[in-house]
Design a protein around this motif. Structure first.
Motif, PDB file in Angstrom:
ATOM      1  N   CYS A 936      -7.101  -8.145 -14.998  1.00  0.00           N
ATOM      2  CA  CYS A 936      -6.513  -8.143 -13.486  1.00  0.00           C
ATOM      3  C   CYS A 936      -6.009  -8.477 -12.887  1.00  0.00           C
ATOM      4  O   CYS A 936      -5.113  -9.487 -13.171  1.00  0.00           O
ATOM      5  N   SER A 938      -3.187  -8.284  -9.611  1.00  0.00           N
ATOM      6  CA  SER A 938      -3.645  -8.496  -8.017  1.00  0.00           C
ATOM      7  C   SER A 938      -3.074  -8.849  -7.636  1.00  0.00           C
ATOM      8  O   SER A 938      -1.738  -9.976  -7.537  1.00  0.00           O
ATOM      9  N   SER A 943      -4.606  -7.135  -1.558  1.00  0.00           N
ATOM     10  CA  SER A 943      -5.185  -8.015  -1.648  1.00  0.00           C
ATOM     11  C   SER A 943      -6.916  -7.692  -0.852  1.00  0.00           C
ATOM     12  O   SER A 943      -7.730  -8.159  -0.381  1.00  0.00           O
ATOM     13  N   SER A 953     -11.132 -17.337  -7.071  1.00  0.00           N
ATOM     14  CA  SER A 953     -10.000 -16.236  -8.115  1.00  0.00           C
ATOM     15  C   SER A 953     -11.242 -14.412  -7.948  1.00  0.00           C
ATOM     16  O   SER A 953     -10.610 -13.378  -8.437  1.00  0.00           O
ATOM     17  N   ARG A 956     -10.959 -12.395  -5.872  1.00  0.00           N
ATOM     18  CA  ARG A 956      -9.628 -11.886  -5.724  1.00  0.00           C
ATOM     19  C   ARG A 956     -10.427  -9.956  -6.444  1.00  0.00           C
ATOM     20  O   ARG A 956     -10.303  -9.997  -6.834  1.00  0.00           O
ATOM     21  N   LYS A 957      -9.055  -9.119  -5.394  1.00  0.00           N
ATOM     22  CA  LYS A 957      -9.377  -7.253  -6.087  1.00  0.00           C
ATOM     23  C   LYS A 957      -7.760  -7.239  -6.833  1.00  0.00           C
ATOM     24  O   LYS A 957      -6.692  -7.869  -6.775  1.00  0.00           O
ATOM     25  N   CYS A 958      -9.167  -6.593  -7.590  1.00  0.00           N
ATOM     26  CA  CYS A 958      -7.842  -6.168  -8.827  1.00  0.00           C
ATOM     27  C   CYS A 958      -6.810  -4.943  -8.175  1.00  0.00           C
ATOM     28  O   CYS A 958      -7.706  -3.265  -8.476  1.00  0.00           O
ATOM     29  N   ASP A 959      -6.552  -4.900  -7.296  1.00  0.00           N
ATOM     30  CA  ASP A 959      -6.028  -4.159  -6.609  1.00  0.00           C
ATOM     31  C   ASP A 959      -4.740  -2.706  -7.984  1.00  0.00           C
ATOM     32  O   ASP A 959      -4.011  -2.387  -6.810  1.00  0.00           O
ATOM     33  N   ASP A1002      -0.298 -11.842  -9.515  1.00  0.00           N
ATOM     34  CA  ASP A1002      -1.515 -12.702 -10.059  1.00  0.00           C
ATOM     35  C   ASP A1002      -1.822 -11.570 -11.717  1.00  0.00           C
ATOM     36  O   ASP A1002      -2.789 -11.014 -10.486  1.00  0.00           O
TER      37      ASP A1002
END
Length: 1470
Positions: A936, A938, A943, A953, A956-959, A1002
């Motif tokens: 992922c 991020s 995010s 964690s 957290r978005k996997c944007d 990240d």
């Protein structure tokens, strides 16, 4: 004689006067003269005429204009009539006796003398004004006899003779003057009366001190008595209301008595309270009586408890009353406790309230419903108590009676609530026999509480049917007779509510009584039940057979088979023969004889599944028409049908009744045996066999899991945990017992015996399919279940993994199950309560399900196993160029495994043959492909709601993208004893918002839903913008290089060239050490230059008998405290790497400091002719062996960093030393982890480090203390180059690189396209210089920087910046492996390896186009550093050209197009 004397002497003298009073006249007798005033009185208004008459001539014989004054006021007119008479018009006045003065003229001796007569015979002459008269009807307004007592009442007084002007008027009422007295006219006065509390009072008016009305002093015989009889009086006061009307009996509450006429001043008031019945003895005074105003008096109430009290008020001895205007509150019940009691009572109830009275003498009683308390007592005005009597009932109204008055009306609008008392309701705790046969007739004991302290004729109902009889035993027990529950054929039982009616109360116990399953007529089977449960219900699950225990019935599995096991119930059978017979009552029994070992003697046998024989207990015969009990053997699984064999009791009775004697008397044969003369059975059916209905099956209890140890563990191949599962019902004894019978059997029960596994899935699986298709025998099932990796979770409709070695025997855990060693059944088997599972590689949080006999374990929170979360150790490269994507190597642990390859149902091993099969749900294959490990990305700043790094964690978005496992290359790598895993994954492309230079991303690794944590170093991927994209990359600085010494100018021993050596400026010379040449791979020699550094090289000789460092390349040299040291290095082939430290001893002081104890020092051998040599300080420093290490001097320490080990791995540790003998590890892991080609230098009081990410992507770091390292703010990345070395000169850091650039069409620059690559044939590469002041931005210095010995240029002239044949493919030249030394403030570039085309020796022309050669050089190039560009054309004019002008100038048609002479004179760029 004078005039005055004459006047005085001529006056006559009055000798004698006598006053005679009469009713009409006053006569003054002067001598013989009589004097009179006619009339002698009149009104105060005057205007009346009076005559002054004298009996003798007194007033003059002539009119002498006499004057008369009355009370000082002249008459309005005086008329002389004669000597004896004068008249006067009286002036107004007020005196009751006004003196009269008469002025007349006396004629004597012809003279007229004035004479004033004011007295007669010494007495003054008076005139009397009439007394004022007040009308007796006019003292009070409106002819009222009295007025209100309040202030401000004005009294109008009507009469006459009050005067014609404002006289001094003063009125008073009693002893109190009017507030104001006002004269109005001769006939009216007014008086503003002051309030008084007198009932009646005299009234007094005084006008100029004349009392005109004095009732106060009037007597009975006074002339004013008539007026006084109508004396003035005030209104009587009145009591109108009291507030509040009522209050507490304890007193202390203030009552306001409101009314009128209480007076305007504080007088003595007294309030007395009078009872309604007029009993004087019960009267009481207010605790305090206080006058407040004319309309209110306060009373502080005393204690009391009476109602409807009257009020008596005394004000200034005047008394007023009001009846029934006050009451003490009715008593009120507020709360009592307890509100509930047992039927036995005898507890004390505390009652709280108000107005219970302040005396215990009153009659008081308390009732709860209709039952009076045993006793009640008064405690205080607010508390009573009651001893509760025994009784029953609920919601009983509590009634208090005090003096025959009961609880008052409740005002619900004011929140009053009724308070109720309840005796405990009957409660059913349990039924001693909570089930019975539906035929009824049995009794059930109901145990509970509050059934009454006497027999209240309770009624019990089971369901909707009343029990025929319910007997009261005690308050805690009843005995009820069970009613019949009618049914036909098979009755499946019914669980019903039990209701108990005691008095008016009801107790209900839900589903408390059960009618047993039953069937009729026999033989029949209705169901199977167990003490501990059957059919997989929630039980203890003990599967041991009784013979595995010392006590046969200890811990056994007893099954109760419900039905009717007779062939018609009890019946009469005649046995014997005609001459000797008896009639017996027979019924079927479980067995006959003791012990019941003879198969022919067994009355009833039970078998489940064709394998498990249930041993019928002998005591079952007492319930043979309802159920039989039997002991089940060890077993596992469920759904086993029942089969029964019942011996015909009639048949057996007839056979047993035929005695041996009877058998001998006759010849009958029955069943192949002599039967003599006995009665024959009606048929040959001595056993009746039957199967139960399909619904009647037996199931062993489901397995249970109590704990997992450990409950967490790694998620890596070969590293997963061995988990000990503790629980119950694991079936080990059953498998051991029946293995021999079932291994080759195809019975369903035998297949179930081996259908055992442990499933790992992300939820509990209530129904697990072991995928055991195409299995034939129990042995086949065991083989598949043991070796198969997968099972199918039917409840979740997905594939699941299985443990390895789940049922492998472990001798350390196996036990002997009984004490009799001689018993062959006592073989060692593993215990029922433990299993060992080697966890499969999976990840996440998984639930363990144990499958025994195809039955899944009971879901339990204790069955959760948590795999260790993925842990990132490295991400390589740790940085990428912004706008580009690259493959990343994510290194760490607990990533899992490529499950799609290992487990995803592609194949299954059956009987050691591999065959493909399709799972029940194809989507589960996709799940394995995508739901295992993933990465992922991020972007922190993008995010969503993420605002800080402390956020979990998992939130957290996997944007910036997700890469699933089917797009990731997976590797298991091993380093020493530590396993590492690698994921090869494509990075996202990050452009960087808002023109920023750096953006951090990240990286998370997720394994089946569990993510790694973010760490500041290891979980971060940085995208950095290249310097060429940040700003113009071509600088304005240039360096000129001069050939100080060519290859042919160096000593012969260096003719083979030199590369990968160390070079330092030391002792005013340049020293080079080690390296390799064209002919020798590893060298251990040392050369020093002349003072100027470019020439005069000589070989340094050392004593042969002393140790010396071994030949090596890429060693490190550093000058510290004016002493030369060398460190590390390696052999050319990389087989040996060094971590030794040597010191160059050139003087006695250095030798004394570093010589080893026990070794001979040089000055003892050579004396003053000291010969330099090397001393080994350590052969194994604490830092790892390495080559290409960087050593710099900073803050009086040597700092060592970087370098390559023998595996060609770049080191990222940092060491420091203050004396070169001991070393300190400053950092084991630094900011430049994951980078290579590390170079370091000291510049502007900082250590600077440049390190490359992969190839040709350089970051810059610096430190001011060696501890904390930073990157320059918004530092861009230097790209598309390989940094060979770095130095500091002046205000610049200078990098010597080899690379490419796309800066074409600029003055003096030829584009070296980066698209062509970096090294190799037909590749365009240049040696160029980059420079920077702050490390944030690196600029490309302008040409020339070309190391071409074939230029044939004189040493004193700059070399052209372009190769002459660069348009020929392969014609460019570049070198590496050289050294750059700052010596005497100049730059010296020495040696190295060069790629160059083949050239003709004299002309330098390329001999073979496209062919390149490697040259090992030992030339020396010198430069004074960087200076600003200043160009002139072939003429010597000093025309300065700016960068923008250069482009136009070089493209023009001037004679110097394409070529400039470059001067070293500094001129700033205009």
């Amino acid at each position: 004689m004078s005039r005055d004397d004459t006047t005085m002497s001529s006056r006559p003298s009055i000798v004698h006067a006598t006053l005679i009073l009469s009713s009409m006249f006053i006569f003054v007798v002067i001598g013989d003269t009589n004097f009179a005033i006619l009339p002698s009185n009149g009104p105060k208004s005057g205007k009346n005429i009076i005559a002054l008459v004298s009996g003798t001539p007194l007033f003059s014989r002539i009119d002498s204009s006499p004057m008369v004054r009355i009370g000082g006021s002249s008459c309005e007119a005086t008329v002389w009539f004669s000597e004896t008479r004068i008249t006067c018009i009286v002036p107004s006045g007020s005196s009751s006796a006004a003196g009269i003065v008469i002025s007349v003229g006396f004629l004597s001796l012809g003279n007229l003398y004035p004479v004033e007569l004011d007295s007669i015979d010494g007495n003054q002459i008076h005139y009397t004004y009439d007394k004022a008269v007040i009308s007796s009807e006019s003292l009070h307004p409106g002819n009222r006899s009295n007025i209100p007592r309040s202030l401000g009442q004005t009294l109008l007084i009507v009469g006459n003779n009050f005067g014609i002007f404002d006289l001094t008027v003063k009125g008073s009422v009693g002893l109190t003057s009017c507030e104001s007295s006002i004269w109005s006219s001769d006939t009216s006065l007014s008086c503003k009366v002051v309030a008084s509390t007198e009932k009646s009072t005299p009234f007094l008016v005084t006008i100029t001190n004349e009392v005109i009305h004095d009732c106060k002093n009037a007597g009975v015989n006074d002339t004013d008595s008539m007026s006084c009889a109508n004396a003035f009086s005030f209104d009587r006061f009145s009591i109108e209301s009291t507030f509040p009307f009522n209050g507490v009996s304890g007193g202390g509450w203030m009552v306001t008595i409101a009314g009128r006429g209480f007076g305007t001043v504080d007088t003595t008031v007294k309030v007395r309270l009078m009872p309604l019945d007029g009993n004087k003895n019960m009267e009481s005074d207010c605790a305090i009586s206080t006058w407040m105003s004319d309309t209110s008096v306060f009373c502080l109430m005393p204690r009391g408890d009476s109602a409807y009290l009257g009020v008596s008020l005394t004000v200034s001895k005047i008394q007023g009353t009001r009846a029934s205007c006050l009451s003490y509150n009715n008593f009120k019940l507020i709360e009592f406790s307890p509100k509930r009691a047992s039927n036995a009572g005898e507890i004390t109830m505390s009652i709280l309230g108000t107005s219970f009275g302040y005396s215990p003498t009153k009659a008081r009683s308390i009732r709860l419903g209709d039952t009076a308390c045993t006793s009640s007592s008064w405690t205080s005005d607010s508390a009573m108590s009651c001893l509760v009597s025994r009784g029953y009932g609920r919601d009983l109204f509590t009634t208090i009676t005090i003096d025959y008055a009961s609880n008052p009306y409740l005002d619900t609008d004011q929140g009053d609530e009724r308070l109720y008392f309840s005796y405990d309701s009957p409660q059913i705790e349990k039924l001693a026999d909570p089930n019975a046969n539906p035929k009824g007739g049995s009794t059930v004991t109901i145990i509970g509480s509050s059934f009454g302290v006497w027999d209240l004729s309770p009624i019990t109902m089971i369901g909707d049917t009343a029990c025929p009889k319910t007997d009261w035993i005690s308050s805690s027990s009843l005995l009820a007779k069970v009613p019949e529950y009618p049914f036909d054929n098979i009755f499946q039982g019914s669980t019903l509510d039990v209701q108990l009616f005691v008095g008016t109360q009801v107790a209900i116990s839900r589903r408390a009584f059960a009618y047993d399953v039953a069937c009729k007529p026999g033989p029949c089977v209705a169901m199977v039940s167990c003490r501990e449960g059957c059919n997989g219900s929630n039980t203890e699950g003990d599967h041991r057979h009784s013979r595995n225990k010392v006590d046969r019935f200890m811990g056994v599995n007893v099954a109760r088979i419900i039905g009717n096991f007779t062939l018609g119930g009890s019946r009469l059978v005649t046995v014997g023969n005609v001459t000797s017979n008896t009639t017996r009552l027979v019924t079927e029994r479980p067995c006959y004889g003791n012990p019941c070992l003879d198969p022919d003697n067994v009355g009833i046998s039970v078998i489940f599944g064709g394998l498990f024989t249930c041993e019928v207990l002998a005591d079952s015969e007492y319930n043979i028409e309802s159920f039989i009990d039997c002991v089940m053997p060890a077993g596992i699984g469920s759904g086993y049908p029942i089969s029964l064999t019942i011996r015909n009791a009639s048949y057996k009775a007839i056979v047993d009744g035929c005695t041996p004697i009877m058998r001998q008397l006759g010849t009958q044969i029955w069943d192949g045996k002599p039967f003599g003369t006995c009665f024959l059975p009606s048929n040959f059916t001595k056993f009746f066999s039957m199967s139960g209905p399909p619904s009647v099956v037996y199931g062993y209890s489901r397995p249970q899991i109590f704990s997992l140890r450990p409950s967490t563990g790694p998620n890596m191949v070969g590293k997963t945990a061995n988990v000990t599962i503790t629980g119950a019902g694991f079936g080990r004894a059953a498998v051991a017992q029946w293995r021999g019978d079932c291994a080759g059997s195809n019975l369903t029960v035998c297949k179930s015996l081996f259908s055992n596994t442990i499933v790992v899935f992300n939820s509990s699986c209530d129904n697990v399919d072991l995928l055991l298709s195409r299995t034939q025998t129990g042995g086949d099932v065991e083989s598949v279940a043991t070796n198969q990796n997968l099972a199918f979770c039917s409840s979740a409709n997905a594939l699941a993994l299985t443990c390895k070695y789940a049922f492998r025997e472990n001798p350390d855990l196996c036990l002997r199950p009984c004490l009799q060693d001689w018993n062959p059944a006592c073989t060692a088997v593993c215990p029922e309560d433990k299993l060992i599972c080697q966890m499969p590689v999976l990840g996440g949080v998984q639930v363990i399900t144990v499958v025994i006999g195809g039955v899944s374990s009971i879901p339990s929170q204790n069955a959760t196993f948590r795999y260790n979360a993925p842990r990132l150790q490295f991400v390589l490269p740790p940085e990428l160029e912004m706008g580009k994507s690259s493959l990343l190597t994510v290194i760490g642990t607990n990533f899992g495994a490529p499950l799609a390859i290992q487990y995803a149902g592609r194949n299954s091993r059956i009987a050691f043959e591999v065959e493909l099969f399709s799972p029940y749900n194809a989507s589960s294959l996709t799940w394995w492909d995508v739901a295992q490990y993933l990465t992922c990305f991020s972007g922190f700043s993008n995010s969503g709601n993420v605002t800080d790094m402390s956020m979990s964690s998992i939130d957290r978005k996997c944007d910036l993208g997700v890469v699933l496992s089917n797009q990731i290359e997976f590797f298991n790598s091993w380093a020493s004893d530590t396993s590492q895993q690698q994921l090869i994954v494509q990075s996202p492309t990050v452009q960087g918002g808002n023109g920023g230079v750096v953006q951090s991303v990240d990286i998370f690794v997720q394994s089946v839903g569990v993510r790694s944590s973010v760490t500041p170093i290891y979980g971060e991927l940085v995208f950095r913008r290249a310097c060429r994209d940040v700003r113009a990359n071509l600088g304005d600085m240039i360096s000129l290089w001069y050939l100080g010494a060519g290859d042919s100018a160096i000593v012969q021993s260096l003719a083979d060239g030199r590369k990968d050596f160390a070079a330092v400026s030391y002792g005013g010379r340049i020293i080079i050490l080690g390296g390799s040449s064209r002919t020798t791979d590893n060298l251990a020699d040392a050369y020093q230059s002349s003072i100027i550094g470019a020439s005069g090289w000589e070989l340094l000789s050392f004593p042969e008998y002393l140790p010396r460092w071994s030949p090596r390349v890429n060693l490190t040299a550093v000058v510290f405290a004016d002493i030369l040291f060398i460190l590390g290095g390696r052999t050319r082939d990389g087989s040996v790497c060094y971590n030794d430290v040597w010191v160059f001893v050139q003087d006695k002081a250095t030798e004394a400091k570093y010589h080893l104890p026990g070794t001979q020092v040089q000055y003892e051998v050579f004396g003053d002719g000291f010969q330099p040599y090397f001393i080994l300080i350590t052969s194994s420093a604490p830092w790892a062996p390495r080559s290409k290490a960087q050593a710099v001097v900073f803050q009086n320490k040597v700092w060592l960093l970087g370098g390559l080990d023998c595996r060609s791995q770049w080191q990222i540790d940092l060491w420091s030393s203050e004396d070169m003998t001991s070393w300190t590890l400053v950092h084991g892991t630094n900011s430049w982890y994951g980078r290579n080609n590390i170079v370091a230098l000291v510049h502007n009081s900082r250590i600077w480090v440049l390190a490359s990410v992969e190839n040709q992507f350089y970051n810059t770091y610096y430190t001011t203390d060696g501890i904390i390292w930073k990157e320059p703010n918004q530092a861009c990345a230097l790209t598309l180059v390989d940094v060979q070395t770095a130095v500091s000169l002046g205000q610049y850091m200078i990098l010597f690189t080899m690379g490419c650039h796309n800066l074409g069409n600029q003055v003096g620059e030829e584009e070296v396209p980066c698209s062509s690559g970096i090294n190799g044939t037909n590749v365009r590469t240049q040696n160029r210089i980059y420079y920077s002041k702050d490390g944030a931005t690196w600029l490309l210095a302008r040409n020339p920087y070309n190391l071409d010995q074939n230029s044939n240029e004189p040493v004193s002239r700059a070399v052209p910046f372009q190769s002459r044949d660069d348009n020929v493919p392969g014609g460019n030249e570049f070198r590496w492996g050289y050294s750059v030394v700052v010596h005497s403030s100049l730059l010296y570039l020495i040696g190295g390896q060069q790629v160059a085309p083949y050239r003709e020796t004299v002309t330098g022309a390329i001999i073979n186009e496209g062919a390149l050669q490697l040259k090992c050089r030992m030339d020396v190039w010198v430069s004074s550093g960087l200076f600003n560009v200043f160009k002139t054309c072939l003429d010597s004019t000093k025309t300065g050209l700016s960068s923008s002008m250069i482009q136009n100038y070089i493209a023009g048609s001037t004679p110097c197009r394409g070529y400039f002479t470059i001067r070293s004179t500094y001129v700033s760029d205009p």
